[in-house]
Design an enzyme around this catalytic site. Structure first.
Site, PDB file in Angstrom:
ATOM      1  N   LYS A   1     -16.643  15.129 -31.248  1.00  0.00           N
ATOM      2  CA  LYS A   1     -16.818  16.512 -30.512  1.00  0.00           C
ATOM      3  C   LYS A   1     -16.046  17.128 -30.098  1.00  0.00           C
ATOM      4  O   LYS A   1     -14.957  17.040 -30.780  1.00  0.00           O
ATOM      5  CB  LYS A   1     -16.501  15.181 -29.446  1.00  0.00           C
ATOM      6  CG  LYS A   1     -15.478  14.571 -29.320  1.00  0.00           C
ATOM      7  CD  LYS A   1     -15.363  13.783 -27.736  1.00  0.00           C
ATOM      8  CE  LYS A   1     -14.144  13.097 -27.981  1.00  0.00           C
ATOM      9  NZ  LYS A   1     -14.783  11.651 -27.287  1.00  0.00           N
TER      10      LYS A   1
ATOM     11  N   TYR B   1      10.554  35.542 -17.953  1.00  0.00           N
ATOM     12  CA  TYR B   1      10.165  34.831 -16.375  1.00  0.00           C
ATOM     13  C   TYR B   1      11.401  33.834 -15.763  1.00  0.00           C
ATOM     14  O   TYR B   1      11.092  32.814 -16.578  1.00  0.00           O
ATOM     15  CB  TYR B   1       8.631  34.983 -16.779  1.00  0.00           C
ATOM     16  CG  TYR B   1       7.277  35.672 -16.182  1.00  0.00           C
ATOM     17  CD1 TYR B   1       7.749  36.677 -16.145  1.00  0.00           C
ATOM     18  CD2 TYR B   1       7.013  35.576 -17.517  1.00  0.00           C
ATOM     19  CE1 TYR B   1       6.777  37.891 -16.038  1.00  0.00           C
ATOM     20  CE2 TYR B   1       5.875  36.951 -17.944  1.00  0.00           C
ATOM     21  CZ  TYR B   1       5.864  38.249 -17.475  1.00  0.00           C
ATOM     22  OH  TYR B   1       5.115  38.772 -17.869  1.00  0.00           O
TER      23      TYR B   1
END
Length: 408
Positions: A75, A300
């Protein structure tokens, strides 16, 4: 141009079954590259070891009872490692069963030439099941309503739909019948005897890495499964009983039953069993070098300030590529076989590292974000601690955001 709609249109055009949108969601892009030159323009890339994948499978096999079948869980596009790239090894290893989640994944498995048992390990909508009938997927159900809907589909297309009936004995709580209630056993028998729906398996799933807890719940499952088969007139030899994920299969061998469902262990992500190494490394490169004087801020929010004159390497990877913003000021990467500190928060497409104490760093140098380089290694534990998420939340994103290069 709407990029998402454009991608969806491509998927629709390429689908081979009716209706045309059968495999459009979730959309799986083939990120496989076959030559190192093809990753030259990538922000980052994955190197996936087919040799380690094979070794993990073989080692796992050695711990499984001869009569127990293995169903490889693939999966999330093989946990981000790529179904298309790994299926040749699955075929070579003669794995008789593959487990998937989406129709797109099922299609990739079948396209590889796999003709064995294909099981969906989550609940699916009726339309999803209808669109994939030709792929011969054995569906997971845990309610009488689902059984009725599947029976209607089976009658509409004049075919029998094979199902695995989920019991909630494991305590996962996301699907499955609770056999401890007054209604539960009645509902289970109703499903097992419903026309046009063939119960070929009875299963549960354990949510904890706790052997004693598993043993207690296994006893309950075995009792309920036996009662259900007798009450519904199911033939034992026609029913596959399965409960064991990677952890349970290795650490509670009596839970191996008829089939086991290994996932993380095959890819080297099982914290309790580190003897199965990861098959993936996450890499990027140095774009440029920058000299900063003492007192300079980086990134930042100016979360890092240089204490001394420093040399920073600009890496071509950021949170859009699956390298989390939280790695800043905590994580380390490997350059020239040495550890370099990540400084400032990771940006969308850029991460800065301090290479002041590493000699000979040049633009274009390979950087290991996860995995080994020379005698150093960035571990799963480091990644989880610094990112503040479990490792699968990282590598499943890496696989959808970056090209994958397979090595022997």
């Amino acid at each position: 141009m709407n990029f998402k709609k454009t991608l969806l249109s491509i998927a629709i055009a390429s689908a081979s079954l009716t209706p045309a949108f059968s495999y459009s969601a979730p959309l799986l892009l083939d990120n496989t590259v076959h030559q190192t030159s093809q990753i030259a323009g990538a922000n980052a890339w994955l190197e996936i070891s087919l040799g380690q994948f094979k070794s993990n499978i073989e080692q796992f096999k050695s711990h499984i009872a001869p009569q127990t079948k293995i169903c490889a869980v693939m999966k999330a596009d093989a946990y981000g490692n790529g179904i298309r790239g790994l299926m040749p090894t699955i075929l070579e290893q003669q794995i008789p069963c593959v487990a998937i989640a989406s129709n797109a994944e099922a299609k990739l498995v079948r396209e590889s030439g796999f003709e064995g048992e294909l099981i969906r390990v989550r609940s699916a909508s009726t339309s999803e099941i209808e669109q994939a009938l030709s792929l011969d997927i054995e569906e997971l159900i845990g309610s009488e309503q689902q059984a009725r809907e599947l029976a209607s589909l089976a009658e509409k297309y004049s075919k029998t739909i094979k199902v695995h009936l989920a019991l909630n004995d494991g305590g996962m709580g996301r699907n499955g019948i609770d056999m401890s209630t007054e209604r539960g056993p009645k509902e289970a028998v109703a499903i097992a005897t419903h026309p046009s729906v063939a119960v070929v398996g009875i299963m549960t799933h354990f949510p904890n890495y706790n052997a004693e807890d598993v043993r207690t719940k296994l006893k309950s499952f075995n009792q309920h499964a036996q009662w259900l088969m007798e009450s519904a007139g199911l033939k034992r030899e026609e029913i596959t009983l399965h409960v064991a994920n990677s952890y349970t299969a290795l650490n509670v061998p009596e839970a191996q039953l008829d089939m086991v469902r290994p996932g993380g262990v095959l890819y080297g992500d099982l914290p309790t069993n580190p003897e199965y190494p990861s098959i993936v490394a996450f890499k990027t490169r140095v774009a440029s070098l920058h000299s900063l004087p003492a007192g300079s801020t980086v990134g930042y929010d100016s979360t890092f300030t240089t204490a001394n004159d420093a040399v920073m390497a600009n890496l071509t990877v950021g949170y859009s590529d699956g390298y989390p913003r939280k790695m800043g000021n905590k994580a380390q990467v490997l350059i020239n076989g040495q550890r370099a500190n990540v400084v400032g928060v990771a940006s969308m497409n850029t991460t800065m590292v301090d290479v002041s104490n590493i000699k000979g760093v040049l633009p274009g140098d390979e950087v290991t974000l996860f995995g080994a380089q020379k005698n150093q290694h960035i571990s799963v534990g480091e990644m989880e601690e610094n990112a503040e998420v479990i490792f699968p939340e990282l590598y499943t994103i890496w696989g959808t955001s970056n090209p994958r290069f397979y090595v022997k």
